[in-house]
Design an enzyme around this catalytic site. Structure first.
Site, mmCIF file in Angstrom:
data_model
loop_
_atom_site.group_PDB
_atom_site.id
_atom_site.type_symbol
_atom_site.label_atom_id
_atom_site.label_comp_id
_atom_site.label_asym_id
_atom_site.label_seq_id
_atom_site.Cartn_x
_atom_site.Cartn_y
_atom_site.Cartn_z
ATOM 1 N N VAL A 62 0.828 -1.203 0.000
ATOM 2 C CA VAL A 62 0.000 0.000 0.000
ATOM 3 C C VAL A 62 0.863 1.254 0.000
ATOM 4 O O VAL A 62 0.605 2.221 -0.734
ATOM 5 C CB VAL A 62 -0.960 0.003 1.207
ATOM 6 N N ASN A 97 -14.888 -4.811 2.077
ATOM 7 C CA ASN A 97 -14.245 -6.108 1.858
ATOM 8 C C ASN A 97 -15.133 -7.266 2.301
ATOM 9 O O ASN A 97 -15.156 -8.326 1.670
ATOM 10 C CB ASN A 97 -12.899 -6.163 2.579
ATOM 11 N N TYR A 153 -18.149 -14.868 -9.545
ATOM 12 C CA TYR A 153 -17.549 -16.045 -10.166
ATOM 13 C C TYR A 153 -17.243 -17.099 -9.109
ATOM 14 O O TYR A 153 -16.557 -16.828 -8.114
ATOM 15 C CB TYR A 153 -16.275 -15.675 -10.918
ATOM 16 N N GLY A 168 -15.403 -20.414 -7.620
ATOM 17 C CA GLY A 168 -14.022 -20.869 -7.751
ATOM 18 C C GLY A 168 -13.555 -21.609 -6.519
ATOM 19 O O GLY A 168 -14.343 -22.247 -5.812
ATOM 20 N N CYS A 217 -6.179 -9.219 2.122
ATOM 21 C CA CYS A 217 -7.279 -8.366 2.584
ATOM 22 C C CYS A 217 -8.500 -9.134 3.064
ATOM 23 O O CYS A 217 -8.863 -9.061 4.242
ATOM 24 C CB CYS A 217 -7.691 -7.394 1.471
#
Length: 467
Positions: free
Chosen positions: A11, A218, A261, A263, A270
């Site tokens: 970051v 998040n 999606y 997976g 994060c």
């Protein structure tokens, strides 16, 4: 404008390079002297597309400087970004020792008004603790300087961080409702003015709301991923196709297509850390975060799905079998292995006696190191892990290809050539990159995540004009 950034990690480096690119004078502080020397030479210790070029461009223009001398960096900036790590502790809470250490250093060396900006992902209430730490040092020195501690969380996706910073969809800034808060708001308004020329992207709010916004964002994205992974398991059970479901719900404007999606589960620095920290924050104030807890549980189970399918096919004893693995980083365009599903899958294949031939475009060196650490108690098993220079070398004489990371170079392989190279051609696709019908017609056994692969479905698609 003059800005300092404390922390030359992911970051911090992206923030510093991008602010310098906008014409600001940026000084970056890191206590790791070897890292500082590396950065001063123009080399970047992480893989992020475009970062090294931007860093070198601004080094040459003298807009970007790296130092390990604390007072030099604090003197240099009218604003100081805190961009140090907040690793998870055993209970899932964020470890703030580095953030608070920086706060004490600011208090020790500041000589005039400073805007102190929490860029690190920190729990709600951290700004108050940073303010207290700075004030404690000023009191110890017998000095009085005004300062403002504000929150400006980052929303950078690894692999697309430069674009995210330079073309943000929003900039969240939390400032206190005080006179020093107004001074900080004035500074940040000028600093981020280049991003607001066409329309206002800055979202102003109070500090605690800004701190919570990062975690909420998040957690929402992680929840969408886990939701689709749970739907994919249901699709498998009913013979439905999760890709059709994704298109069906993603076209609803209230839902949208992003992060839908299915997976092998999410990883990285994060989502896992922040969902656990949010759960811990809830526990501290007696608020049970049931949905986030479920998101975490679904993700843990999803990381085991590919392994479960291997075991269902071959049993627990995998001795004598070769597995090709495509993709080791937790996502494309990064070499980050933190919480990557590949680590769990590769380690468990090795522990069951398999040979693993893996390829990743950039993460193989990092992957070998972390997998060796994961196998610290079974070091002998590392002898069965081979890093292949090319995707084709990885599948040579393999009994199964396992796709874990959706790098672009894996999207359109020559399946006939793969079948020729493999000992027993079959594909376990953890990212749903391939068309099940195409693979079936080529005679290559294929399993995706929630994908229907029968020829009857192919005729349905043809009748809809989608074949």
């Amino acid at each position: 404008m003059k800005v300092s950034v404390v922390g030359a990690g992911y970051v911090g480096l992206v923030t510093a390079a991008c602010l310098a690119e906008l014409g600001n004078t940026v000084t970056v502080l890191d206590i790791d002297r070897s890292r500082v020397l590396l950065l001063q030479s123009g080399s970047v210790p992480i893989f992020e597309p475009g970062l090294e070029e931007m860093l070198n461009r601004n080094l040459r223009a003298s807009r970007l400087k790296f130092t390990h001398i604390t007072h030099e960096a604090i003197d240099a900036g009218d604003a100081i970004f805190i961009a140090v790590g907040t690793p998870p502790q055993e209970d899932g809470s964020a470890d703030l020792q580095h953030v608070l250490s920086v706060a004490h250093q600011i208090g020790q060396y500041m000589k005039d008004f400073k805007v102190v900006i929490n860029k690190s992902t920190v729990p709600v209430g951290t700004a108050d603790r940073v303010e207290s730490a700075i004030q404690q040092e000023l009191n110890r020195r017998g000095m009085h300087f005004d300062f403002a501690v504000i929150s400006n969380p980052e929303f950078l996706k690894e692999g697309a961080a430069i674009d995210d910073f330079m073309r943000p969809d929003r900039i969240v800034v939390g400032v206190p409702h005080t006179s020093v808060g107004e001074r900080a708001k004035h500074f940040m308004t000028h600093l981020y003015a280049p991003f607001n020329r066409h329309h206002e992207r800055t979202v102003w709010m109070d500090v605690r709301s800004a701190e919570l916004t990062k975690y909420a964002a998040n957690a929402m994205l992680a929840t969408r991923i886990s939701f689709m992974n749970e739907m994919a398991r249901l699709a498998d059970a009913f013979g439905a196709d999760i890709d059709a479901v994704r298109r069906g719900i993603g076209s609803d404007q209230r839902i949208g297509p992003g992060f839908l999606y299915a997976g092998t589960g999410y990883g990285g620095s994060c989502f896992p850390k922040d969902t656990r920290a949010l759960i811990n924050m809830g526990h501290e104030c007696n608020v049970q975060m049931r949905m986030i807890e479920a998101t975490e549980e679904v993700n843990r189970n999803q990381k085991l799905l590919l392994l479960e399918r291997v075991v269902s096919l071959y049993g627990d004893d995998l001795r004598g079998l070769n597995f090709a693995v495509w993709g080791l980083a937790f996502k494309p365009n990064t070499d980050d292995l933190r919480e990557a599903p590949s680590r769990l899958i590769v380690v468990e294949l090795l522990r069951r006696g398999a040979k693993v031939q893996a390829h990743d475009p950039v993460a193989m060196l990092e992957a070998r190191q972390v997998i060796e650490m994961d196998l610290a108690e079974d070091k002998a098993l590392v002898a069965n892990l081979f890093m292949a220079e090319t995707p084709e070398a990885a599948v040579n004489q393999a009994d199964m290809l396992v796709v874990i990371t959706e790098w672009k170079c894996f999207h359109s392989p020559d399946f006939d050539h793969l079948a020729h190279l493999m000992r027993t051609p079959q594909i376990l696709d953890g990212r749903n990159l391939y068309d099940p019908i195409e693979l079936q017609e080529l005679g290559i056994p294929y399993q995706g995540i929630g994908r229907r692969n029968d020829l009857e479905f192919n005729s349905i698609k043809s009748s809809m004009g989608e074949a």
